[in-house]
Design a protein around this motif. Structure first.
Motif, PDB file in Angstrom:
ATOM      1  N   LYS A  39     -72.453 -34.517  35.462  1.00  0.00           N
ATOM      2  CA  LYS A  39     -72.599 -34.417  37.013  1.00  0.00           C
ATOM      3  C   LYS A  39     -74.102 -34.740  37.506  1.00  0.00           C
ATOM      4  O   LYS A  39     -74.133 -35.233  38.394  1.00  0.00           O
ATOM      5  N   LYS A 124     -68.780 -36.042  39.099  1.00  0.00           N
ATOM      6  CA  LYS A 124     -68.366 -34.965  38.999  1.00  0.00           C
ATOM      7  C   LYS A 124     -66.854 -34.944  38.962  1.00  0.00           C
ATOM      8  O   LYS A 124     -66.280 -35.455  39.759  1.00  0.00           O
ATOM      9  N   SER A 126     -63.355 -33.719  39.453  1.00  0.00           N
ATOM     10  CA  SER A 126     -62.548 -32.938  40.591  1.00  0.00           C
ATOM     11  C   SER A 126     -61.239 -32.052  39.816  1.00  0.00           C
ATOM     12  O   SER A 126     -61.098 -31.029  40.393  1.00  0.00           O
ATOM     13  N   ASP A 127     -60.664 -32.922  38.802  1.00  0.00           N
ATOM     14  CA  ASP A 127     -59.519 -32.137  38.213  1.00  0.00           C
ATOM     15  C   ASP A 127     -59.192 -32.844  37.129  1.00  0.00           C
ATOM     16  O   ASP A 127     -59.352 -33.769  36.783  1.00  0.00           O
ATOM     17  N   ARG A 156     -70.560 -22.435  34.081  1.00  0.00           N
ATOM     18  CA  ARG A 156     -69.719 -21.947  35.163  1.00  0.00           C
ATOM     19  C   ARG A 156     -69.438 -23.421  35.953  1.00  0.00           C
ATOM     20  O   ARG A 156     -70.349 -23.860  36.075  1.00  0.00           O
ATOM     21  N   SER A 157     -68.351 -23.628  36.591  1.00  0.00           N
ATOM     22  CA  SER A 157     -68.184 -24.816  37.098  1.00  0.00           C
ATOM     23  C   SER A 157     -67.191 -24.928  38.354  1.00  0.00           C
ATOM     24  O   SER A 157     -66.356 -23.879  38.304  1.00  0.00           O
ATOM     25  N   ASN A 158     -66.856 -25.931  38.884  1.00  0.00           N
ATOM     26  CA  ASN A 158     -66.007 -25.944  39.908  1.00  0.00           C
ATOM     27  C   ASN A 158     -64.657 -25.962  39.316  1.00  0.00           C
ATOM     28  O   ASN A 158     -63.594 -25.436  39.966  1.00  0.00           O
ATOM     29  N   LEU A 159     -64.488 -26.343  38.088  1.00  0.00           N
ATOM     30  CA  LEU A 159     -63.228 -26.545  37.326  1.00  0.00           C
ATOM     31  C   LEU A 159     -62.808 -24.913  37.003  1.00  0.00           C
ATOM     32  O   LEU A 159     -61.287 -24.628  37.233  1.00  0.00           O
ATOM     33  N   ASP A 160     -63.642 -24.345  36.799  1.00  0.00           N
ATOM     34  CA  ASP A 160     -63.398 -22.698  36.203  1.00  0.00           C
ATOM     35  C   ASP A 160     -62.794 -22.041  37.417  1.00  0.00           C
ATOM     36  O   ASP A 160     -61.849 -21.570  37.537  1.00  0.00           O
ATOM     37  N   VAL A 161     -63.285 -22.318  38.795  1.00  0.00           N
ATOM     38  CA  VAL A 161     -62.768 -21.929  39.853  1.00  0.00           C
ATOM     39  C   VAL A 161     -61.543 -22.432  40.485  1.00  0.00           C
ATOM     40  O   VAL A 161     -60.567 -21.767  40.537  1.00  0.00           O
ATOM     41  N   LYS A 162     -61.248 -24.023  40.315  1.00  0.00           N
ATOM     42  CA  LYS A 162     -60.194 -24.593  40.890  1.00  0.00           C
ATOM     43  C   LYS A 162     -59.031 -24.027  39.975  1.00  0.00           C
ATOM     44  O   LYS A 162     -57.854 -23.875  40.269  1.00  0.00           O
TER      45      LYS A 162
END
Length: 381
Positions: A39, A124, A126-127, A156-162
């Motif tokens: 990213k 980045k 996204s999924d 920690r990343s956006n994928l961890d949250v998603k």
């Protein structure tokens, strides 16, 4: 970029840190088609203690990074201070070397690209969708398909949250909500020594890196920052400066960054090694506490383990379930006890009075410190 949709890769790696880059190089050297997503744009700084155990030296050089030509500092001694300033010293039996993430990540990225890895910077993800025994990696209104997907996206990343990973969903506990702060500085400090200076609910490391710079990096609780009106400078003056060693460093050093590099919401809790068939690598698979000083070597070693279990699958000699089980077994055998000791050390050193007592008690027994270090390090790989 549109042609990527029609390209099927053997392996897609999300994250271009030590684990992701070294894995991509190992696979590319075996002639597998690899795509890696990062990213940020190289070179850039990351929050990291920037000390690597010598167990990784030959492995890194084997990847193609000429460490021997970079004139890196050799680190063989350790200092540990309590919040009140009590000090113990110990020798590092294996030792290590200092190198910034700015430099080593960039060198690994160039090595990966020269070996045929498609490195997409400023990209980045996204999924990642698993369907029909393959993966679709989605990014910036585009996507690619691959046989194996690897999560090497760090702490920690956006994928961890998603993906609602377990450690993200857990109620905040002592090991779950830390912040990291890093500077590069010029200072007077022995080049062969790494120091870990404790303070209330945190600790700060200092060690030499390339050139004439030192890495100054600390970890503390989000609550410490909140209690200081979310001001890093105020927190340093009100909390870190109570350790006289830290006060001396902060008040006499020349700071090379206009602002520190920071990261928040760091968790040292257990993490799943596999999420919907995506194999986790590096800090995404589990973090050893920075106090133990071995996270970089663990990331590199995980990449070697993963490459070893992935190749039979890519050659269609083993199935996905067998590959995943081999990875879990090998990873736990190599790292599970280290992480357990690391979490114990983290919990112990987060308590101001206990840390003062513990370090005072250890002063006559530096060999005990060496035993803790050995429990969190491995052998050459």
């Amino acid at each position: 970029m549109a042609t990527l949709r029609r390209t099927r890769f053997d392996v897609g790696i999300i994250g271009g840190g030590l684990a992701g880059l070294s894995l991509s190089i190992l696979l590319a050297k075996k002639n597998y088609k690899v795509i890696l997503f990062e990213k940020e744009k190289y070179p850039f700084h990351r929050v990291c203690g920037e000390y690597i155990s010598y167990e990784s030296w030959k492995f890194i050089e084997g990847l193609g990074v000429p460490l021997s030509t970079l004139h890196l500092p050799v680190i063989q001694k350790l200092m540990v201070s309590s919040p009140g300033g009590k000090l113990i010293r110990a020798n590092l039996d294996l030792g290590g070397f200092g190198i910034s993430r700015y430099l080593i990540d960039f060198e690994l990225k160039k090595t990966a690209a020269s070996n045929g890895v498609l490195v997409l910077e400023d990209t980045k993800v996204s999924d990642v969708v698993y369907l029909d025994d393959a993966f679709q990696i989605q990014f910036q209104n585009n996507s690619v398909n691959c046989r194996v997907a690897v999560g090497a996206f760090g702490k920690r990343s956006n994928l961890d949250v998603k993906w609602r990973r377990h450690f993200v969903q857990k109620k905040t506990q002592k090991l779950d909500n830390y912040i990291g702060v890093k500077y590069h500085i010029k200072t007077e400090f022995p080049a062969d020594t790494i120091a870990l200076h404790n303070f209330k609910d945190g600790y700060c490391g200092i060690s030499k890196i390339e050139g004439d710079a030192y890495c100054l990096c600390y970890l503390t609780t989000a609550q410490n920052l909140k209690d200081c009106n979310n001001s890093i400078k105020t927190m340093e003056e009100m909390i870190l400066f109570k350790n006289p060693w830290l006060k001396q460093i902060f008040t006499t050093a020349e700071f090379l960054f206009p602002e520190p590099v920071t990261i928040s919401q760091i968790s040292f809790d257990k993490k799943a090694l596999i999420e919907n068939h995506v194999l986790m690598c590096g800090d995404a698979a589990g973090m050893i506490t920075p106090l133990c000083g071995n996270g970089m070597s663990m990331a590199l070693h995980t990449a070697k383990i993963l490459a070893g279990v992935m190749e039979p699958f890519l050659k269609k000699g083993t199935g996905r379930a067998e590959m995943e089980m081999q990875f879990k077994d090998a990873w736990k055998n190599q790292f599970q006890s280290r992480l357990r000791v690391g979490r114990w050390v983290q919990a112990l050193f987060g308590r101001e009075k206990l840390t003062n007592f513990f370090i005072g008690a250890l002063q006559p027994f530096p060999f005990a410190v060496s035993q803790i270090i050995k429990a969190t390090h491995g052998t050459e790989f």
